[in-house]
Design an enzyme around this catalytic site. Structure first.
Site, PDB file in Angstrom:
ATOM      1  N   THR A 136       0.831  -1.205   0.000  1.00 16.10           N
ATOM      2  CA  THR A 136       0.000   0.000   0.000  1.00 16.10           C
ATOM      3  C   THR A 136       0.864   1.253   0.000  1.00 16.10           C
ATOM      4  OG1 THR A 136      -1.666  -1.170   1.238  1.00 16.10           O
ATOM      5  CG2 THR A 136      -1.679   1.225   1.441  1.00 16.10           C
ATOM      6  N   ARG A 174     -13.993  -7.615  -0.009  1.00 10.68           N
ATOM      7  CA  ARG A 174     -13.197  -7.325   1.189  1.00 10.68           C
ATOM      8  C   ARG A 174     -12.636  -5.887   1.113  1.00 10.68           C
ATOM      9  NH1 ARG A 174      -7.648  -5.705   2.290  1.00 10.68           N
ATOM     10  NH2 ARG A 174      -7.177  -6.378   4.395  1.00 10.68           N
ATOM     11  N   VAL A 175     -12.770  -5.162   2.191  1.00 11.09           N
ATOM     12  CA  VAL A 175     -12.211  -3.808   2.268  1.00 11.09           C
ATOM     13  C   VAL A 175     -11.213  -3.775   3.411  1.00 11.09           C
ATOM     14  CG1 VAL A 175     -12.749  -1.385   2.737  1.00 11.09           C
ATOM     15  CG2 VAL A 175     -14.287  -2.744   1.305  1.00 11.09           C
ATOM     16  N   GLY A 176     -10.043  -3.216   3.165  1.00  8.34           N
ATOM     17  CA  GLY A 176      -9.008  -3.143   4.198  1.00  8.34           C
ATOM     18  C   GLY A 176      -9.005  -1.801   4.905  1.00  8.34           C
ATOM     19  N   ASP A 177      -7.858  -1.465   5.456  1.00  7.35           N
ATOM     20  CA  ASP A 177      -7.731  -0.216   6.217  1.00  7.35           C
ATOM     21  C   ASP A 177      -7.568   1.026   5.344  1.00  7.35           C
ATOM     22  OD1 ASP A 177      -5.304  -1.379   5.381  1.00  7.35           O
ATOM     23  OD2 ASP A 177      -4.145  -0.278   6.876  1.00  7.35           O
ATOM     24  N   GLY A 216      -0.001  -2.894   5.441  1.00  4.03           N
ATOM     25  CA  GLY A 216       0.163  -4.220   6.027  1.00  4.03           C
ATOM     26  C   GLY A 216      -1.194  -4.819   6.333  1.00  4.03           C
ATOM     27  N   HIS A 217      -1.295  -5.553   7.418  1.00  2.00           N
ATOM     28  CA  HIS A 217      -2.515  -6.314   7.708  1.00  2.00           C
ATOM     29  C   HIS A 217      -3.639  -5.379   8.170  1.00  2.00           C
ATOM     30  CE1 HIS A 217      -4.441 -10.107   7.996  1.00  2.00           C
ATOM     31  NE2 HIS A 217      -4.845  -9.857   9.226  1.00  2.00           N
ATOM     32  N   GLY A 218      -4.457  -4.966   7.189  1.00  2.00           N
ATOM     33  CA  GLY A 218      -5.398  -3.876   7.393  1.00  2.00           C
ATOM     34  C   GLY A 218      -6.387  -4.066   8.523  1.00  2.00           C
TER      35      GLY A 218
HETATM   36  N1  ASP Z   1      -3.226  -2.560   4.192  1.00  3.57           N
HETATM   37  C1  ASP Z   1      -3.669  -3.163   2.960  1.00  3.57           C
HETATM   38  C2  ASP Z   1      -5.003  -3.799   3.162  1.00  3.57           C
HETATM   39  O1  ASP Z   1      -5.254  -4.370   4.211  1.00  3.57           O
HETATM   40  C3  ASP Z   1      -2.735  -4.173   2.369  1.00  3.57           C
HETATM   41  C4  ASP Z   1      -1.249  -3.895   2.408  1.00  3.57           C
HETATM   42  O2  ASP Z   1      -0.798  -2.836   2.843  1.00  3.57           O
HETATM   43  O3  ASP Z   1      -0.475  -4.779   2.006  1.00  3.57           O
HETATM   44  O4  ASP Z   1      -5.778  -3.779   2.234  1.00  3.57           O
END
Ligand code: ASP
Length: 363
Positions: free
Chosen positions: A201, A229-232, A253-255
């Protein structure tokens, strides 16, 4: 949209008038607060570390400021570089698809001088530059967040062209993933094989010479994610937050974990309480680590800057430096009066071991 013209000479004069000049070079290392009265402005920070795009991202933002653009103009144009870059497999055109082979893009913008206003889109298909659509949501509606079909309709209404975003390379990876599905698939981040080197991201934060701040975040999200799916990244307060009086923060990262602690909002609030950007990033990472009993089985990176021009970046999990064998943080890139450079971030924990990775529960 470029709103105010200033000349190149005025731009650099403004650097000197706010106390940034050659004598200060070397002073602004990560986590070192500026001395009272010394301001490191303008300043561009991006989470981007792809060798191909990190420099073009920061220099684009710098050039837009030089031409008299607003912090939001600079951040948007910089993120567009990454969104349109086929070599960047994690953002915009050429990004990675969901489990059905479609790209669903997420993006958000926030602008301090526009009253800390914000706009966002999620699960947007067929549009190469989602952050520009997010900006229009902010500027042309009194809504904040459009998703899926509605976001696409809105983009087309504003003249964006629908295009196929799936490159041959991304299609082949997706097919390979499909062909290798097993009961161990769990829709969390992909194995390293699918993880592009230095990708991820993009967050871009821009602090201009006057002290105005804007931020933009854009992503194609987790590789092969569930449809919808929606992330952060498009969630204001998680993937991005700006307060023009304080600073700017963003996550990658892990949203899901960023959303659960309102990571960017928390970082900005910690800066409001007096923490440096690096301390604030560390605080948020520690909060996440604590919620997982010290053993988070994922990665998360937070970057931040404050109004004085200090900046920092912290990760939950670092990487092992090949030369020293030591744990180093995930990197980020900076552009200020000293020019463009990459810097190592900070990390709370070493990368996951193979045993730890294998212990992740699967469905
Ligand atoms: N943060 C992003 C999401 O969760 C993914 C990523 O940064 O790799 O969609």
């Amino acid at each position: 949209m470029i709103v105010k013209k200033i000349t190149r000479r005025n731009f650099f004069a403004s650097l000197v008038s706010v106390g940034v000049g050659l004598p200060l070079i070397g002073r602004f290392t990560q986590g070192q607060p500026t001395k009272k009265g010394n301001l490191n402005r303008p300043l561009i920070v991006t989470s981007k570390t792809n060798p191909d795009v990190k420099e073009s991202v920061t220099t684009t933002a710098w050039d837009v400021l030089k031409e008299g653009g607003s912090p939001l103009d600079a951040a948007e144009k910089a993120v567009n570089v990454s969104e349109l870059d086929l070599k960047d497999p994690t953002v915009g055109y050429g990004g990675s698809p969901n489990e059905e082979g479609d790209l669903q893009l997420d993006a958000s913008v926030m602008s301090g001088p526009d009253g800390n206003n914000a706009g966002a889109v999620a699960a947007l298909e067929n549009i190469k530059t989602p952050c520009s659509v997010a900006r229009l949501v902010m500027e042309r509606t009194d809504h904040l967040f459009l998703v899926g079909k509605g976001a696409l309709k809105f983009a087309k209404m504003h003249g964006f062209k629908e295009e196929n975003l799936l490159t041959e390379e991304a299609r082949k990876e997706w097919v390979e993933w499909k062909e290798n599905l097993s009961e161990r698939d769990y829709y969390l981040p992909p194995r390293k094989k699918y993880k592009p080197e230095g990708g991820g991201t993009i967050n871009v934060f821009v602090l201009d010479a006057k002290g105005d701040i804007a931020g933009v975040t854009s992503t194609s999200g987790h590789h092969f994610k569930l449809v919808g799916r929606v992330g952060d990244s498009p969630i204001i307060g998680a993937g991005l937050y700006v307060d023009n009086d304080i600073g700017d923060a963003g996550s990658s990262g892990h949203g899901a974990e960023s959303i659960k602690v309102c990571a960017s909002f928390l970082a900005v609030e910690k800066m409001r309480e007096g923490m440096t950007p690096l301390q604030a990033c560390r605080f948020v990472c520690q909060r996440v680590v604590d919620r997982h009993d010290g053993k988070p089985m994922f990665g998360l990176k937070i970057a931040a800057l404050n109004k004085a021009g200090d900046y920092g970046c912290g990760s939950i999990r670092g990487r092992i430096d090949k030369e020293s064998g030591k744990v180093v943080g995930r990197g980020f890139s900076v552009h200020d009066a000293k020019g463009h450079r990459s810097e190592p971030g900070d990390a709370l924990l070493p990368p996951m071991t193979k045993e730890e990775r294998d212990s992740i529960p699967r469905r």
